[in-house]
Design a protein around this motif. Structure first.
Motif, mmCIF file in Angstrom:
data_model
loop_
_atom_site.group_PDB
_atom_site.id
_atom_site.type_symbol
_atom_site.label_atom_id
_atom_site.label_comp_id
_atom_site.label_asym_id
_atom_site.label_seq_id
_atom_site.Cartn_x
_atom_site.Cartn_y
_atom_site.Cartn_z
ATOM 1 N N ARG A 1 0.817 -1.216 0.000
ATOM 2 C CA ARG A 1 0.000 0.000 0.000
ATOM 3 C C ARG A 1 0.851 1.266 0.000
ATOM 4 N NH1 ARG A 1 -5.314 -1.150 3.810
ATOM 5 N NH2 ARG A 1 -6.079 -2.948 2.619
ATOM 6 N N PHE A 2 2.128 1.102 -0.264
ATOM 7 C CA PHE A 2 2.991 2.282 -0.322
ATOM 8 C C PHE A 2 2.568 3.180 -1.478
ATOM 9 C CE2 PHE A 2 6.662 4.253 -2.459
ATOM 10 C CZ PHE A 2 7.068 5.116 -1.457
ATOM 11 N N SER A 3 2.498 4.473 -1.211
ATOM 12 C CA SER A 3 2.106 5.422 -2.248
ATOM 13 C C SER A 3 2.843 6.732 -2.038
ATOM 14 C CB SER A 3 0.598 5.658 -2.204
ATOM 15 O OG SER A 3 0.210 6.613 -3.178
ATOM 16 N N TRP A 4 3.301 7.324 -3.124
ATOM 17 C CA TRP A 4 3.938 8.633 -3.041
ATOM 18 C C TRP A 4 2.895 9.680 -2.703
ATOM 19 C CZ3 TRP A 4 8.949 8.194 -2.919
ATOM 20 C CH2 TRP A 4 9.592 7.219 -3.677
ATOM 21 N N ARG A 5 3.219 10.559 -1.797
ATOM 22 C CA ARG A 5 2.299 11.625 -1.435
ATOM 23 C C ARG A 5 2.433 12.792 -2.400
ATOM 24 N NH1 ARG A 5 2.490 12.110 5.204
ATOM 25 N NH2 ARG A 5 1.753 9.981 5.644
ATOM 26 N N ARG A 6 1.297 13.373 -2.734
ATOM 27 C CA ARG A 6 1.275 14.551 -3.602
ATOM 28 C C ARG A 6 1.002 15.794 -2.763
ATOM 29 N NH1 ARG A 6 0.532 13.202 -9.146
ATOM 30 N NH2 ARG A 6 0.250 10.960 -9.454
ATOM 31 N N ASP A 7 1.519 16.914 -3.208
ATOM 32 C CA ASP A 7 1.268 18.159 -2.480
ATOM 33 C C ASP A 7 -0.109 18.707 -2.841
ATOM 34 O OD1 ASP A 7 1.494 19.345 -4.983
ATOM 35 O OD2 ASP A 7 3.571 19.988 -4.656
ATOM 36 N N GLU A 8 -0.420 19.895 -2.342
ATOM 37 C CA GLU A 8 -1.738 20.474 -2.567
ATOM 38 C C GLU A 8 -2.012 20.778 -4.034
ATOM 39 O OE1 GLU A 8 1.295 23.531 -1.358
ATOM 40 O OE2 GLU A 8 0.549 21.616 -0.575
ATOM 41 N N LYS A 9 -0.959 20.863 -4.832
ATOM 42 C CA LYS A 9 -1.122 21.098 -6.268
ATOM 43 C C LYS A 9 -1.162 19.790 -7.063
ATOM 44 C CE LYS A 9 1.211 25.600 -6.196
ATOM 45 N NZ LYS A 9 2.331 26.412 -6.757
ATOM 46 N N GLY A 10 -1.110 18.678 -6.358
ATOM 47 C CA GLY A 10 -1.157 17.389 -7.031
ATOM 48 C C GLY A 10 0.180 16.938 -7.584
#
Length: 354
Positions: free
Chosen positions: A265-274
């Motif tokens: 379930r590892f996933s890269w996090r995106r910032d508020e701009k995606g």
């Protein structure tokens, strides 16, 4: 096809591991450094596992897809790996066959036909030149698995319209398939035939990836890893009691399987701009170029070996030269060969009716 962020990371690590393994002898590594570098050879088997995993996630060969989907899968795979592979082979023909003229005789009489017809997964080579030219010995193994993948996916999925198409049922069938191909490997070796049909010897690494995919779809990460860990311990104990033994890379592949399951379930996090974080973008670029690096680095290191026969290079010089030339070569291989070939493959697929 769904993108798996953890698979991206593992594929990059596999590529770097193979690169380090091939580079360390040229740098004169000895002792613990050489042993640590040699562990990178396990990256090849991680590549096999990842290929099996992704085959199960391919929508082109989903259990209920039509024949066109299978044709699309074959076309995508072939146009993905063969164009650059043949460029490497033609380069070696020009270098060793025409320029250096140092090609050793092939007692089997196949010579360059070995590589043009991808026979090295089936017919043994008499020496390293004819069995592993520029680290291409795995390409025929990948092609063999891709040929089998649609059948394997259907075997794991179960019969259409029956109640055995549950996630747990898929795990059971994937485990049985893995046991079957692993048994095939031991039977083949015991019969003294491991040099021929080498694909039978390595097929279980690919099918292990399919089992990992089934486990990830059926259970939560930690539960899936625990279930596989128990399975691996029981299998390892059975092999030990039977006297069959277990090779180093098979056990390493079980560790890779557990790590992939834990990180499912590892996933890269995106910032508020995606936008993806910087590390994710770097991994994405390296992943996109992983196959190009896989083939190009061997050509570069072979060239360094030829240069070292005439010039004394320090370890730092070898490292810098290998990294820079591999990066440049992989970039242009991706841009000038892989991408155009991929576009051509997609055009052919969309233009053919089945």
């Amino acid at each position: 096809m769904k993108k798996y962020d953890n698979i991206q990371v593992f594929r990059v690590l596999a590529c770097l591991g193979v690169f380090v393994t091939h580079l360390s002898p040229r740098m004169g590594a000895t002792g613990w450094a050489a042993k640590a570098a040699n562990f990178g050879a396990s990256g090849v088997y991680l590549f096999f596992l990842i290929s099996g995993f992704l085959a199960c996630g391919s929508t082109d060969i989903a259990p209920d897809c039509e024949r066109r989907g299978i044709f699309t899968y074959y076309a995508k795979r072939l146009f993905r790996i063969l164009p650059l592979y043949y460029v490497v082979i033609l380069y070696n023909m020009a270098l060793h066959g025409l320029l250096l003229q140092d090609v050793p005789p092939d007692p089997a009489g196949l010579a360059w036909l070995r590589y043009f017809f991808l026979t090295n997964a089936f017919i043994p080579g008499p020496d390293n030149f004819w069995s592993n030219l520029s680290a291409t010995w795995t390409v025929s193994l990948f092609c063999f698995f891709y040929l089998c993948a649609p059948l394997f996916v259907r075997l794991i999925a179960g019969k259409k319209g029956t109640q055995d198409r549950t996630p747990e049922g898929k795990v059971l069938r994937a485990a049985l398939l893995y046991l079957a191909v692993l048994l095939l490997r031991y039977i083949w070796v015991g019969a003294g035939l491991s040099s021929y049909m080498m694909a039978f010897y390595y097929l279980h690494f690919f099918v292990l990836g399919m089992l990992v995919y089934a486990l990830q779809e059926a259970y939560r990460p930690l539960a899936a890893a625990l279930k596989f860990g128990v399975f691996a311990l029981a299998l390892g104990g059975l092999l030990w009691l039977s006297g069959a033994g277990n090779d180093y890379f098979t056990m390493i592949s079980w560790i890779f399987a557990i790590l992939i399951l834990i990180s499912g379930r590892f996933s890269w996090r995106r910032d508020e701009k995606g936008q993806l974080c910087y590390a994710a973008r770097v991994i994405g670029v390296l992943d996109a170029h992983s196959y190009a690096v896989y083939l190009v680095h061997a050509v570069v290191i072979d060239g360094i070996a030829l240069l070292q026969a005439h010039v004394n290079l320090t370890g730092a010089a070898v490292l810098g030269t290998a990294v820079v030339l591999t990066a440049i070569g992989a970039y242009f291989a991706r841009r000038l060969i892989e991408k155009p070939a991929g576009k051509l493959g997609r055009r052919l697929v969309t233009g053919v009716r089945i």
